[in-house]
Design a protein around this motif. Structure first.
Motif, PDB file in Angstrom:
ATOM      1  N   SER A  82     -32.216  -1.716 -36.254  1.00 48.46           N
ATOM      2  CA  SER A  82     -32.175  -2.050 -37.681  1.00 48.46           C
ATOM      3  C   SER A  82     -30.784  -1.819 -38.264  1.00 48.46           C
ATOM      4  N   ASN A  83     -30.040  -0.878 -37.694  1.00 46.98           N
ATOM      5  CA  ASN A  83     -28.707  -0.548 -38.224  1.00 46.98           C
ATOM      6  C   ASN A  83     -27.594  -1.420 -37.644  1.00 46.98           C
ATOM      7  N   LEU A  84     -27.904  -2.203 -36.607  1.00 45.46           N
ATOM      8  CA  LEU A  84     -26.888  -3.056 -36.010  1.00 45.46           C
ATOM      9  C   LEU A  84     -26.650  -4.304 -36.856  1.00 45.46           C
ATOM     10  N   SER A  85     -25.475  -4.867 -36.739  1.00 42.41           N
ATOM     11  CA  SER A  85     -25.183  -6.125 -37.417  1.00 42.41           C
ATOM     12  C   SER A  85     -25.879  -7.265 -36.689  1.00 42.41           C
ATOM     13  N   SER A  86     -26.456  -8.168 -37.440  1.00 44.22           N
ATOM     14  CA  SER A  86     -27.111  -9.322 -36.828  1.00 44.22           C
ATOM     15  C   SER A  86     -26.065 -10.350 -36.416  1.00 44.22           C
ATOM     16  N   PRO A  87     -26.204 -10.910 -35.219  1.00 47.10           N
ATOM     17  CA  PRO A  87     -25.252 -11.951 -34.800  1.00 47.10           C
ATOM     18  C   PRO A  87     -25.568 -13.318 -35.393  1.00 47.10           C
ATOM     19  N   LEU A  88     -26.724 -13.463 -36.019  1.00 48.26           N
ATOM     20  CA  LEU A  88     -27.126 -14.775 -36.536  1.00 48.26           C
ATOM     21  C   LEU A  88     -26.123 -15.283 -37.568  1.00 48.26           C
ATOM     22  N   GLY A  89     -25.804 -16.539 -37.448  1.00 50.32           N
ATOM     23  CA  GLY A  89     -24.874 -17.147 -38.390  1.00 50.32           C
ATOM     24  C   GLY A  89     -23.421 -16.949 -38.042  1.00 50.32           C
ATOM     25  N   GLU A  90     -23.138 -16.171 -37.000  1.00 52.86           N
ATOM     26  CA  GLU A  90     -21.744 -15.956 -36.603  1.00 52.86           C
ATOM     27  C   GLU A  90     -21.104 -17.288 -36.204  1.00 52.86           C
ATOM     28  N   ILE A  91     -19.935 -17.549 -36.731  1.00 49.07           N
ATOM     29  CA  ILE A  91     -19.223 -18.780 -36.412  1.00 49.07           C
ATOM     30  C   ILE A  91     -18.347 -18.521 -35.188  1.00 49.07           C
ATOM     31  N   LEU A  92     -18.713 -19.139 -34.083  1.00 53.72           N
ATOM     32  CA  LEU A  92     -18.015 -18.918 -32.824  1.00 53.72           C
ATOM     33  C   LEU A  92     -16.740 -19.739 -32.734  1.00 53.72           C
ATOM     34  N   SER A  93     -16.727 -20.878 -33.362  1.00 51.89           N
ATOM     35  CA  SER A  93     -15.503 -21.682 -33.442  1.00 51.89           C
ATOM     36  C   SER A  93     -15.590 -22.576 -34.669  1.00 51.89           C
ATOM     37  N   ARG A 120     -45.096  -0.980 -18.879  1.00 52.87           N
ATOM     38  CA  ARG A 120     -43.961  -0.529 -19.686  1.00 52.87           C
ATOM     39  C   ARG A 120     -44.292  -0.704 -21.169  1.00 52.87           C
ATOM     40  N   PRO A 121     -45.107   0.163 -21.746  1.00 47.69           N
ATOM     41  CA  PRO A 121     -45.502  -0.035 -23.149  1.00 47.69           C
ATOM     42  C   PRO A 121     -44.340   0.001 -24.133  1.00 47.69           C
ATOM     43  N   ASN A 122     -43.229   0.654 -23.766  1.00 49.17           N
ATOM     44  CA  ASN A 122     -42.061   0.657 -24.659  1.00 49.17           C
ATOM     45  C   ASN A 122     -41.523  -0.753 -24.886  1.00 49.17           C
ATOM     46  N   VAL A 123     -41.762  -1.646 -23.922  1.00 46.00           N
ATOM     47  CA  VAL A 123     -41.279  -3.022 -24.034  1.00 46.00           C
ATOM     48  C   VAL A 123     -41.877  -3.705 -25.265  1.00 46.00           C
ATOM     49  N   THR A 124     -43.102  -3.372 -25.603  1.00 46.15           N
ATOM     50  CA  THR A 124     -43.765  -3.996 -26.752  1.00 46.15           C
ATOM     51  C   THR A 124     -42.946  -3.783 -28.020  1.00 46.15           C
ATOM     52  N   ALA A 125     -42.507  -2.568 -28.249  1.00 44.25           N
ATOM     53  CA  ALA A 125     -41.705  -2.273 -29.445  1.00 44.25           C
ATOM     54  C   ALA A 125     -40.275  -2.758 -29.297  1.00 44.25           C
ATOM     55  N   ASP A 126     -39.693  -2.561 -28.109  1.00 40.73           N
ATOM     56  CA  ASP A 126     -38.292  -2.961 -27.896  1.00 40.73           C
ATOM     57  C   ASP A 126     -38.111  -4.464 -28.099  1.00 40.73           C
ATOM     58  N   VAL A 127     -38.975  -5.242 -27.452  1.00 42.43           N
ATOM     59  CA  VAL A 127     -38.842  -6.695 -27.533  1.00 42.43           C
ATOM     60  C   VAL A 127     -39.074  -7.181 -28.958  1.00 42.43           C
ATOM     61  N   PHE A 128     -40.091  -6.651 -29.599  1.00 41.47           N
ATOM     62  CA  PHE A 128     -40.334  -7.092 -30.981  1.00 41.47           C
ATOM     63  C   PHE A 128     -39.128  -6.808 -31.859  1.00 41.47           C
ATOM     64  N   SER A 129     -38.568  -5.606 -31.780  1.00 42.74           N
ATOM     65  CA  SER A 129     -37.474  -5.238 -32.687  1.00 42.74           C
ATOM     66  C   SER A 129     -36.253  -6.121 -32.464  1.00 42.74           C
ATOM     67  N   LEU A 130     -35.905  -6.380 -31.200  1.00 41.02           N
ATOM     68  CA  LEU A 130     -34.747  -7.214 -30.914  1.00 41.02           C
ATOM     69  C   LEU A 130     -34.986  -8.670 -31.298  1.00 41.02           C
ATOM     70  N   CYS A 131     -36.188  -9.156 -31.012  1.00 45.74           N
ATOM     71  CA  CYS A 131     -36.518 -10.541 -31.383  1.00 45.74           C
ATOM     72  C   CYS A 131     -36.538 -10.702 -32.901  1.00 45.74           C
ATOM     73  N   PHE A 132     -37.168  -9.798 -33.582  1.00 47.65           N
ATOM     74  CA  PHE A 132     -37.284  -9.906 -35.038  1.00 47.65           C
ATOM     75  C   PHE A 132     -35.906  -9.866 -35.699  1.00 47.65           C
ATOM     76  N   LYS A 133     -35.037  -8.990 -35.194  1.00 45.19           N
ATOM     77  CA  LYS A 133     -33.688  -8.866 -35.749  1.00 45.19           C
ATOM     78  C   LYS A 133     -32.900 -10.165 -35.581  1.00 45.19           C
ATOM     79  N   THR A 134     -33.198 -10.921 -34.530  1.00 45.96           N
ATOM     80  CA  THR A 134     -32.454 -12.146 -34.240  1.00 45.96           C
ATOM     81  C   THR A 134     -33.228 -13.403 -34.625  1.00 45.96           C
ATOM     82  N   GLY A 135     -34.281 -13.259 -35.416  1.00 43.20           N
ATOM     83  CA  GLY A 135     -35.004 -14.421 -35.904  1.00 43.20           C
ATOM     84  C   GLY A 135     -35.849 -15.120 -34.863  1.00 43.20           C
TER      85      GLY A 135
END
Length: 415
Positions: A82-93, A120-135
């Motif tokens: 949640s504290n990381l910057s989202s890469p979405l919308g970053e202009i690569l060029s 690996r039940p931790n995957v349930t939370a890890d994957v959701f958080s990363l996916c949600f953060k990146t839309g």
């Protein structure tokens, strides 16, 4: 069961995430971190049901097991995301052509991300958080061995989504039955990418049967080479940590390669492993050196199959090599291209090792235990990719994005 409806709902939900405010995204993840800790007792009770079905000697048992501390660690990873910057919308060029067309290359979500995983039940939370953060929408298919644990964590996530009035279909946990796996493997036009996490057999099965593009998170057959100039105290600490910190994870050490000029230090180098009850499968030379001092019940002569094995337990292979070239050749033959390390004080040898070893993560004088998304500053991880297309190594936020070309004009037509 109508699995197609699950996938259609996920696809529709992906459109609702595109315009979600970043502050809302972060608030959801921050609330989820708190909620996981708040509901620890319920999650642990469900996890106990799963643990009761699995023999404690099974290598997957440790991955399946949750504790209050492990739930707190999962929550901490969610908070980090949640504290990381989202890469979405970053202009690569960004460039303007001679005809005044403006062309930008912009980061966008992958869309709908499917993940098939085992105990690996931790995957349930890890994957959701990363996916949600990146839309991205997450479609998860956990194994029956973690069914109750996954359901408990998914329930907490759904409760937080409901609190924020967000479409619950941004997370789908498919039933644990095998038919759900087959449906997900064939969900073309609904799921954009599929990521398997688990044993090599699971990864192979997904790769061979999926109709969807697959990002492999491969098994870890991990080596550490103790060079002729290796520092003994560094070597003892690094090898012990890489092997014993947590034996069931893919960055755990499987094979120690030792330069022939360091045989006098071999017993001392591996002595801490005896205290942790690590079984050693030693080649002929190292077996002869270790036999007088290493506990007999823990020391065995290595067979061919012990090299190239991912042990996922308190077992390790040891081999004496003639020089750096021999170590590099051994790693090239047996490595799964996950994580490999050298312990050396010789700059030239370190440079050669780091340049020549073909692996997702290469280390000099450090434990391979650091191959982990949180340790790499990614917050959490989807998995450790051992392939070379799109993503390699720990997969975090950037690896869950693609890009598209955005073209702005003012009436231009092509001649």
């Amino acid at each position: 069961m109508n699995y197609k409806q699950y996938f259609e709902n996920s696809q529709q939900a992906s459109r609702t995430l595109v315009g979600l405010n970043k502050n809302t995204t972060n608030a959801v993840l921050a609330d989820l971190a708190d909620a996981l800790v708040l509901h620890s007792a319920e999650i642990l009770a469900e996890n106990a049901k799963d643990l009761a079905k699995m023999p404690i000697e099974d290598p997957k048992y440790d991955r399946l097991k949750l504790t209050e501390q492990r739930i707190a660690d999962i929550a901490s990873d969610v908070k980090n995301v949640s504290n990381l910057s989202s890469p979405l919308g970053e202009i690569l060029s960004d460039k303007i052509l001679d005809n005044q067309l403006q062309i930008q290359k912009v980061r966008v979500p992958l869309g709908v991300v499917g993940v098939i995983y085992e105990a690996r039940p931790n995957v349930t939370a890890d994957v959701f958080s990363l996916c949600f953060k990146t839309g991205n929408v997450a479609v998860l298919k956990g194994g029956s061995d973690a069914e109750f644990s996954n359901l408990a964590i998914a329930k907490v996530i759904q409760g937080v989504l409901k609190k924020h009035d967000i479409n619950p279909d941004v997370l789908t946990l498919l039933p644990a039955e095998r038919a759900a796996t087959e449906a997900l493997l064939n969900a073309r036009n609904f799921v954009d990418v599929l990521i398997p996490r688990g044993s090599q057999s699971l990864i192979n099965y997904v790769r061979e049967n999926s109709k969807i593009p697959v990002i492999e998170t491969g098994a870890g057959i991990v080596h550490t080479y103790f060079d002729a100039t290796g520092d003994l105290e560094k070597g003892k600490a690094i090898i012990f940590n890489a092997k014993t910190r947590r034996v069931s994870v893919c960055n755990s050490l499987d094979c120690v390669l030792v330069h022939q000029n360091k045989l006098a230090e071999l017993c001392n180098l591996l002595s801490p492993l005896a205290d942790a009850k690590v079984e050693i499968f030693a080649d002929e030379i190292s077996y002869g050196v270790l036999q007088p001092s290493y506990p007999g019940e823990l020391l065995h002569q290595a067979q061919d199959e012990h090299f190239g094995t991912e042990f996922l337990s308190l077992k390790i292979a040891v081999k004496v090599v003639q020089d750096l070239d021999a170590a590099l050749n051994h790693i090239a033959k047996y490595s799964s291209k996950h994580s490999e390390a050298i312990i050396s004080e010789e700059a030239e040898n370190i440079t050669r090792f780091l340049n020549e070893v073909d692996a997702a993560a290469v280390y000099a004088n450090a434990s391979t235990g650091f191959t982990d998304g949180a340790q790499f500053g990614l917050g959490a991880e989807i998995g450790i990719s051992t392939q070379k297309l799109h993503a390699r190594g720990p997969m975090g936020l950037e690896e869950l994005t693609s890009y598209k070309w955005v073209v702005r004009g003012d009436g231009q037509v092509r001649g």
